[in-house]
Design a protein around this motif. Sequence first.
Motif, PDB file in Angstrom:
ATOM      1  N   MET A 221      15.797   4.711   8.658  1.00 44.64           N
ATOM      2  CA  MET A 221      14.689   4.997   9.562  1.00 44.64           C
ATOM      3  C   MET A 221      14.972   6.274  10.359  1.00 44.64           C
ATOM      4  N   LEU A 222      14.035   7.206  10.327  1.00 42.76           N
ATOM      5  CA  LEU A 222      14.164   8.458  11.057  1.00 42.76           C
ATOM      6  C   LEU A 222      13.271   8.488  12.295  1.00 42.76           C
ATOM      7  N   GLN A 223      12.051   8.007  12.152  1.00 40.23           N
ATOM      8  CA  GLN A 223      11.095   8.046  13.260  1.00 40.23           C
ATOM      9  C   GLN A 223      10.041   6.978  13.047  1.00 40.23           C
ATOM     10  N   VAL A 224       9.678   6.291  14.117  1.00 44.47           N
ATOM     11  CA  VAL A 224       8.607   5.293  14.072  1.00 44.47           C
ATOM     12  C   VAL A 224       7.579   5.676  15.117  1.00 44.47           C
ATOM     13  N   ALA A 225       6.375   5.904  14.687  1.00 43.86           N
ATOM     14  CA  ALA A 225       5.261   6.187  15.588  1.00 43.86           C
ATOM     15  C   ALA A 225       4.176   5.159  15.322  1.00 43.86           C
ATOM     16  N   ALA A 226       3.134   5.211  16.127  1.00 44.04           N
ATOM     17  CA  ALA A 226       2.043   4.251  15.961  1.00 44.04           C
ATOM     18  C   ALA A 226       1.397   4.438  14.597  1.00 44.04           C
ATOM     19  N   GLY A 227       1.590   3.470  13.714  1.00 37.55           N
ATOM     20  CA  GLY A 227       0.955   3.519  12.410  1.00 37.55           C
ATOM     21  C   GLY A 227       1.650   4.382  11.391  1.00 37.55           C
ATOM     22  N   ARG A 228       2.850   4.876  11.707  1.00 37.07           N
ATOM     23  CA  ARG A 228       3.531   5.756  10.767  1.00 37.07           C
ATOM     24  C   ARG A 228       5.037   5.573  10.894  1.00 37.07           C
ATOM     25  N   ALA A 229       5.729   5.591   9.762  1.00 38.92           N
ATOM     26  CA  ALA A 229       7.186   5.504   9.751  1.00 38.92           C
ATOM     27  C   ALA A 229       7.722   6.589   8.824  1.00 38.92           C
ATOM     28  N   ARG A 230       8.809   7.227   9.246  1.00 36.55           N
ATOM     29  CA  ARG A 230       9.440   8.266   8.429  1.00 36.55           C
ATOM     30  C   ARG A 230      10.872   7.842   8.132  1.00 36.55           C
ATOM     31  N   TYR A 231      11.239   7.937   6.853  1.00 39.97           N
ATOM     32  CA  TYR A 231      12.569   7.549   6.401  1.00 39.97           C
ATOM     33  C   TYR A 231      13.244   8.760   5.750  1.00 39.97           C
ATOM     34  N   THR A 232      14.565   8.740   5.790  1.00 40.08           N
ATOM     35  CA  THR A 232      15.345   9.670   4.977  1.00 40.08           C
ATOM     36  C   THR A 232      16.098   8.855   3.936  1.00 40.08           C
ATOM     37  N   ALA A 233      16.308   9.450   2.790  1.00 34.58           N
ATOM     38  CA  ALA A 233      17.029   8.794   1.700  1.00 34.58           C
ATOM     39  C   ALA A 233      17.627   9.873   0.811  1.00 34.58           C
ATOM     40  N   ARG A 234      18.466   9.438  -0.137  1.00 33.62           N
ATOM     41  CA  ARG A 234      19.080  10.366  -1.082  1.00 33.62           C
ATOM     42  C   ARG A 234      18.932   9.816  -2.496  1.00 33.62           C
ATOM     43  N   ASP A 235      18.676  10.729  -3.413  1.00 37.74           N
ATOM     44  CA  ASP A 235      18.688  10.377  -4.824  1.00 37.74           C
ATOM     45  C   ASP A 235      19.592  11.359  -5.556  1.00 37.74           C
ATOM     46  N   ASP A 236      19.506  11.404  -6.846  1.00 34.48           N
ATOM     47  CA  ASP A 236      20.393  12.273  -7.613  1.00 34.48           C
ATOM     48  C   ASP A 236      20.159  13.753  -7.325  1.00 34.48           C
ATOM     49  N   ALA A 237      18.934  14.124  -6.923  1.00 36.87           N
ATOM     50  CA  ALA A 237      18.613  15.532  -6.673  1.00 36.87           C
ATOM     51  C   ALA A 237      18.877  15.960  -5.242  1.00 36.87           C
ATOM     52  N   GLY A 238      19.249  15.035  -4.371  1.00 35.16           N
ATOM     53  CA  GLY A 238      19.539  15.390  -2.988  1.00 35.16           C
ATOM     54  C   GLY A 238      18.734  14.545  -2.008  1.00 35.16           C
ATOM     55  N   VAL A 240      15.672  13.270   0.372  1.00 35.25           N
ATOM     56  CA  VAL A 240      14.217  13.188   0.353  1.00 35.25           C
ATOM     57  C   VAL A 240      13.745  12.641   1.696  1.00 35.25           C
ATOM     58  N   LEU A 241      12.561  13.029   2.072  1.00 32.00           N
ATOM     59  CA  LEU A 241      11.908  12.542   3.287  1.00 32.00           C
ATOM     60  C   LEU A 241      10.694  11.734   2.869  1.00 32.00           C
ATOM     61  N   VAL A 242      10.644  10.476   3.303  1.00 31.25           N
ATOM     62  CA  VAL A 242       9.584   9.548   2.905  1.00 31.25           C
ATOM     63  C   VAL A 242       8.765   9.201   4.143  1.00 31.25           C
ATOM     64  N   THR A 243       7.471   9.447   4.080  1.00 32.74           N
ATOM     65  CA  THR A 243       6.554   9.116   5.174  1.00 32.74           C
ATOM     66  C   THR A 243       5.605   8.025   4.695  1.00 32.74           C
ATOM     67  N   VAL A 244       5.580   6.921   5.431  1.00 30.41           N
ATOM     68  CA  VAL A 244       4.707   5.798   5.114  1.00 30.41           C
ATOM     69  C   VAL A 244       3.646   5.709   6.202  1.00 30.41           C
ATOM     70  N   VAL A 245       2.407   5.859   5.811  1.00 31.25           N
ATOM     71  CA  VAL A 245       1.289   5.830   6.754  1.00 31.25           C
ATOM     72  C   VAL A 245       0.484   4.568   6.510  1.00 31.25           C
ATOM     73  N   ASP A 246       0.336   3.765   7.574  1.00 32.64           N
ATOM     74  CA  ASP A 246      -0.376   2.494   7.452  1.00 32.64           C
ATOM     75  C   ASP A 246      -1.877   2.735   7.343  1.00 32.64           C
ATOM     76  N   PRO A 247      -2.609   1.774   6.788  1.00 31.72           N
ATOM     77  CA  PRO A 247      -4.081   1.900   6.783  1.00 31.72           C
ATOM     78  C   PRO A 247      -4.658   1.892   8.186  1.00 31.72           C
ATOM     79  N   ASP A 248      -3.920   1.314   9.179  1.00 28.85           N
ATOM     80  CA  ASP A 248      -4.420   1.309  10.551  1.00 28.85           C
ATOM     81  C   ASP A 248      -4.526   2.718  11.118  1.00 28.85           C
ATOM     82  N   ARG A 249      -3.805   3.649  10.549  1.00 27.50           N
ATOM     83  CA  ARG A 249      -3.718   4.995  11.084  1.00 27.50           C
ATOM     84  C   ARG A 249      -4.790   5.920  10.506  1.00 27.50           C
TER      85      ARG A 249
END
Length: 772
Positions: A221-238, A240-249
Motif C-alpha cells: 500500500m502506497l496511498q489510500v484516498a477516498a475511493g482510491r488506493a495506490r499500490y507499488t509492486a515488482r515483477d520481472d521487468a521492475g 509497477v504502480l497500481v491504482t485501483v479506483v472504486d466505482p464510488d469515485r
Amino acid sequence: MGNGEPGSFWPSGRVRRPADVGRLCWYAGGLLGLVLLSVLVPGATDAVVPPGLRGLPRGVVAVVNGAASLTAIAALLGLAVDALRHRRYALTTAGLAGLLAAAVAVAAEHAGQLGWIAVLGPADRPAVIPISVGIAVVIGSDRSRSARLTLLALGALATMTGCALALSSLTVAGAVAAVLIGAGAGFGVRVAVGVVPARPAEEEVRAVLARAGVEVDALRMLQVAAGRARYTARDDAGEVLVTVVDPDRRGVTVARRLWRVLRFRTPAVGRPALSLRGVLERQALVTALAGAAGVPVPRVQALLAAGPALVLVERPLGGMPLLSASVRDEALAGAFGALRRLHDAGIAHGALSERAVVLLPDGAVGLGELQYAQPAAGELQRDLDVVALLVAVAAREGVDRAVAALRCGYAPGPADTDRIVGLLQPLALVRPVRRSVSGTPVLEDLRAALSPPDRGRAVPAQRLERVRLRTLVSVAGGTVAAIVLASQLSEVPLGAALRQARPGWLVVALLGSALTYVGAGLALQAFIPTRVPFVRTCLVQLASSFVTLVTPPTVGHVGLNIRYLQRAGIPTASAAATVGVGQVVTVGGTLLLLVVAGWLSGVSPSQPSLLPSGNVLAVLLVAAGIVAVALAVPGTRRTLRARVEPLLRRTIPQLLAALTDPRRLGTALSGVVLQNAGYVIALDASLRAFGTSLDLPALVVVYLVASTVGSAAPTPGGLGAVEAALVAGLTATGVPLAAALTAVLAFRAATFWVPAPVGWVAFTVLQRRDRI
C-alpha cells in the motif's frame, strides 16, 4: 478479512458517493413537494384506495400481505447475517437509517392526525412506520454484493405497500410518504456517515494483473484516498504502480471538472471527460503521445476491470522530485525543455507541481502525474503549465534562477513572455504551488524580472474566470431578495398607497439624502493629509452612488475614494490608510450611535431603563443572532480576519495619530453623525409621507441595523438585503406591513435610485477633469 475492514462496526476510510447526494436531494425534494401539495391544495392527496385496488377480496389481500411481511422479515435477516459475515459496518448504517425513518414516520403520522398535513392512514392501523423502516434498512445497509436479497426485500416491501393500500391501512399520500421517508433516511445516513468503498480485495487485483501478464508477488500500500488506493509492486521487468479506483469515485472527477468548466473559461481547463474510464483512457493516450515526442513520462501498461472497479498499471519514472534537493542550472533548464517538448506535441500537463517534475538517474528530467493532461491543448492551457513550473521553481530556487531556466530551456518569444506575465496570478496556479507562494512576493518579483525595464505600461492580467464566485453569490442573493419582496408586495395595495402619498415629505426625504453626501465628505476630509477642496470631496461621495449600482456598497465606495486621493497626489499606501481610517471611525461612530439610540429607546419619564425598549430589543437580538450564526462558520471567520486584519495594520498608526488630534476626530465624528442623520431624516420623511411614524430612537436603531446588513451584503448597493432588513425592522416595531413596504420603497428611491443618475454626472465630470 479483505478490504473495507469488514470486522469493524465503524471503519475508517469511508467515502461519500456523489450519486447518493443526488438521490437524497431527489427524495427530500419529493417529500417536501408532497407536504406543500397537501398544505396548499387541500383534498389533492386525500385519496384512500386507488381505483385499481378497489374490489379485491380482503381475505386474499390479507394472506398476501402476511406472506409479503414474512418474506420481508426473512430478507432483512438474511441481509443482517450477510453483513455480519462480510461487512459489519452495514449493520451500523442500517440501524441508524431505520431509527431515522421511524422518527420521521412517527412525526408524519402525528402531523396527519393533527390536520397539519394530509392523513397518511388510520390511527389504529399505522402502516407508514414499518414500510418506511424496512426501505430505510435496505438502502442504509448498502449491500450491493447481496443483490438478490436486496431485490427480494424491496419486492416484499412493495407488495406490503400495495396490500396496505387495498386494506385501507394507508392512503395514497401515506404510501408515497412511506417510500420517500424510507429512501430519504437510507440515503441520508449514507451521505452523513459515509459508505465503505467497494474496493476489490488485493487477491482479486493480483489475479487481474496476472491475467494481463503482470505477475507480482505482493501489493504494498502506497496511498489510500477516498475511493482510491495506490499500490507499488515488482515483477520481472521492475517496479509497477497500481491504482485501483472504486466505482464510488466515478462521479467525483466529473463533478469537479464540470464545476471548473462552469467557473473558468473553456480555453483554460479544456473539456472534461464524462466518465472515469474516459479520464484513464485519456491518460493512457497522453503518455503514449508524450513518449513518442521524447518526453520521459510514466508508461501506462494496462487499464483493467476488476469487477466494478478500474485498475490502472503504470511503469513509474525512476528518480526523485527535481526540487527536493539542490539542483544544477542545467537540470532546471532541462525541466523547461521537457515541458517545451510536451507542448510541441500538443499536450498540456494541467497539474504541474513540485512532485510532478522528476530528476532521473541519468540527469534527464521527466514529467509525472499526467492524470489531468489533455491532448490537442490550446495556447492558454500550455501557458498555464509554464506559469505553474516557473512559480514552483522560483519558490524553491529563487526568481533569477527560475527566469534564467525558462529562457534557456523553453525560450519564449516576446509575445509568449507577455502572456506569461499576464498569467502570474494566484488563480492561474494549482493548489500546491499557490500555497507555496502565498504571502510571499514571488509573483510580483517574477513580473518585474520578466517585464522589460523600458516598457511604458504594465501587462494586464488575463481573465481566467467565466463567472466570478462573487457574481454568483450576488445573483443568488438578489434573486432571493427579489422573490421575498415580490411576495410581500403582492399582498399590499401598492397603487392606492402611492396615490395617498404626501409629496412634501418625499421632498424632505430627498433633502435628507443630499445631506448624507455632505456627511460622508466631511468624514473623509478630516483625515486627508493634504489640502483638497471640500466640495470636490463631496462630489466624489455623490459619484460613489453611481458606482454602487454595479458593486457592493463598501467595495465601490472605498475603491473610488482611494482613486480620488491617488489623483490628488497622495501615495497609494497613504491613500488606502486614509480611507481605512475613515472607514474605521465611521464604523465606530455608527456602533456608538446604535448603543446610544438603543438606550434612549428604553428611557421614559416614568420608568428609565438601561435596556432598549421591547421592540428595539427584538430587532437587536435578531441582528445579534444572525451575526452569531455567521461567525460560527469557520470560513466566515477566516474571511473576516483576512479582510479586517490588513485594514487594521494599515490604519492603526494613522488612527492613533487621529486620536491625538481632537479637531480631526471631532470633524470626522460630526460627519458620521451628519451622514446617519441624513438617512434617518429620509427614512422618517418616507414614513410620514404614507401616514405613519416611529419614535426617533427606534427609527435610528432600525436604520443602523439595516445599514449594517446592507454593507455586508454582496449585492450591488446592498440591493434586496437593505429593503428586506428595513421592512423586517419596521414591522417588528409595530409599523403596518403596507406602510412599511411603501415607505421603504420611497426611502430607497430617495437614497439609492434618484442619486444614481446625478452621481453618474458627477462621476463623468470628475473623470474628464482627471480627478478620479
